[in-house]
Design an enzyme around this catalytic site. Sequence first.
Site, mmCIF file in Angstrom:
data_model
loop_
_atom_site.group_PDB
_atom_site.id
_atom_site.type_symbol
_atom_site.label_atom_id
_atom_site.label_comp_id
_atom_site.label_asym_id
_atom_site.label_seq_id
_atom_site.Cartn_x
_atom_site.Cartn_y
_atom_site.Cartn_z
ATOM 1 C CB THR A 7 4.853 -0.099 8.193
ATOM 2 O OG1 THR A 7 3.725 -0.259 6.919
ATOM 3 C CG2 THR A 7 4.821 0.967 8.919
ATOM 4 C CG ASN A 8 6.901 1.472 2.448
ATOM 5 O OD1 ASN A 8 8.415 1.563 2.608
ATOM 6 N ND2 ASN A 8 7.344 -0.513 1.728
ATOM 7 C CG ASN A 9 -0.455 1.799 5.958
ATOM 8 O OD1 ASN A 9 -0.519 3.848 6.509
ATOM 9 N ND2 ASN A 9 -1.319 1.967 5.519
ATOM 10 C CG HIS A 11 -2.882 6.230 6.882
ATOM 11 N ND1 HIS A 11 -3.664 7.520 7.019
ATOM 12 C CD2 HIS A 11 -2.902 6.482 5.898
ATOM 13 C CE1 HIS A 11 -3.349 8.061 5.902
ATOM 14 N NE2 HIS A 11 -2.522 7.039 5.046
ATOM 15 C CG ASP A 69 -0.178 -8.450 5.848
ATOM 16 O OD1 ASP A 69 -0.296 -7.933 5.108
ATOM 17 O OD2 ASP A 69 -0.968 -9.213 5.724
ATOM 18 C CE1 TYR A 151 -11.823 -2.977 0.676
ATOM 19 C CE2 TYR A 151 -9.423 -2.890 2.313
ATOM 20 C CZ TYR A 151 -9.934 -3.041 1.078
ATOM 21 O OH TYR A 151 -9.600 -3.834 -0.536
HETATM 22 P P1 ITT Z 1 2.148 -2.272 4.418
HETATM 23 O O1 ITT Z 1 2.673 -3.407 4.358
HETATM 24 O O2 ITT Z 1 3.747 -1.631 4.371
HETATM 25 O O3 ITT Z 1 2.717 -3.171 6.417
HETATM 26 P P2 ITT Z 1 0.583 -1.803 3.172
HETATM 27 O O4 ITT Z 1 -1.233 -0.573 3.534
HETATM 28 O O5 ITT Z 1 0.624 -2.453 2.119
HETATM 29 O O6 ITT Z 1 1.283 -1.350 3.656
HETATM 30 P P3 ITT Z 1 -1.544 -4.481 4.392
HETATM 31 O O7 ITT Z 1 -0.539 -4.754 3.010
HETATM 32 O O8 ITT Z 1 -1.230 -4.280 5.867
HETATM 33 O O9 ITT Z 1 -0.884 -2.471 4.733
HETATM 34 O O10 ITT Z 1 -2.511 -4.296 3.835
HETATM 35 C C1 ITT Z 1 -3.710 -4.127 4.111
HETATM 36 C C2 ITT Z 1 -4.718 -3.282 3.617
HETATM 37 O O11 ITT Z 1 -5.883 -3.113 4.322
HETATM 38 C C3 ITT Z 1 -3.950 -1.836 3.528
HETATM 39 O O12 ITT Z 1 -4.044 -0.806 1.807
HETATM 40 C C4 ITT Z 1 -5.807 -1.121 3.822
HETATM 41 O O13 ITT Z 1 -6.197 -0.604 2.238
HETATM 42 C C5 ITT Z 1 -6.806 -2.256 4.588
HETATM 43 N N1 ITT Z 1 -6.529 -1.601 5.937
HETATM 44 C C6 ITT Z 1 -5.329 -2.258 6.359
HETATM 45 N N2 ITT Z 1 -5.495 -1.456 8.199
HETATM 46 C C7 ITT Z 1 -6.606 -0.756 7.658
HETATM 47 C C8 ITT Z 1 -7.260 0.193 8.945
HETATM 48 O O14 ITT Z 1 -6.460 -0.353 10.423
HETATM 49 N N3 ITT Z 1 -8.495 0.721 8.017
HETATM 50 C C9 ITT Z 1 -8.916 0.725 7.311
HETATM 51 N N4 ITT Z 1 -8.001 -0.648 6.460
HETATM 52 C C10 ITT Z 1 -6.924 -0.893 6.665
#
Ligand code: ITT
Length: 192
Positions: A7-9, A11, A69, A151
Amino acid sequence: MKIVFATNNKHKLEEAQAKLKGTEIEIISLEELGFNEEIEETAETIDGNAIIKAEYIFDKFNVNVFADDTGLEVESLNGAPGVYSSRYAGEHVTYEDNVNKLLKEMRGKENRNARFLTAICLILNGEKHIFHGIVNGKIIDVPQGIGGFGYDPVFVPDGYTETFAELPLEIKNKISHRGKALEELRSFLIKN
Ligand code: ITT
């Protein structure tokens, strides 16, 4: 055991590290792996995108890896933004842009029911496994709280009056979509 979280996230990384704390499982980030590209998410399902991310890293580095995801599905929007949650307001937008678009689409809608859905794809010793987690809740019309991400400021999980951005991370991690999927992953890894 060391395992890469694709993941690049940051959080998501923090939530997973908190969940696996106290176990023998050590999470390696993509940064530590020396990988800093975006992996294109071209599937039309949450499961499909989790698989794409995990397989991409497995194919490139041949390591044990998992990917997450997640999508937010809103009942009165027929399941949108769903698999498009990260680019609801367009490509390269902020969390705030996505939240504003959501609130705009939901203006005047009485049914505020929504759910977060997470799929985690684990590739362990070359074998693929999928875990899921869901949390039901409601979308409020004014963002509240500064914690979490995405969100979280507009999502109130069932059984609570605060948003995920107001609740402490320990609570979010206990009841959330990702928390539940990570719990499944944790039990599986401990057994295997
Ligand atoms: P990676 O693909 O690198 O893991 P990402 O942020 O792009 O990171 P996603 O493709 O899963 O993650 O995108 C889902 C989106 O949904 C993300 O950008 C958030 O806006 C939202 N999201 C995911 N998890 C969430 C959470 O726990 N609480 C609130 N919003 C969330």
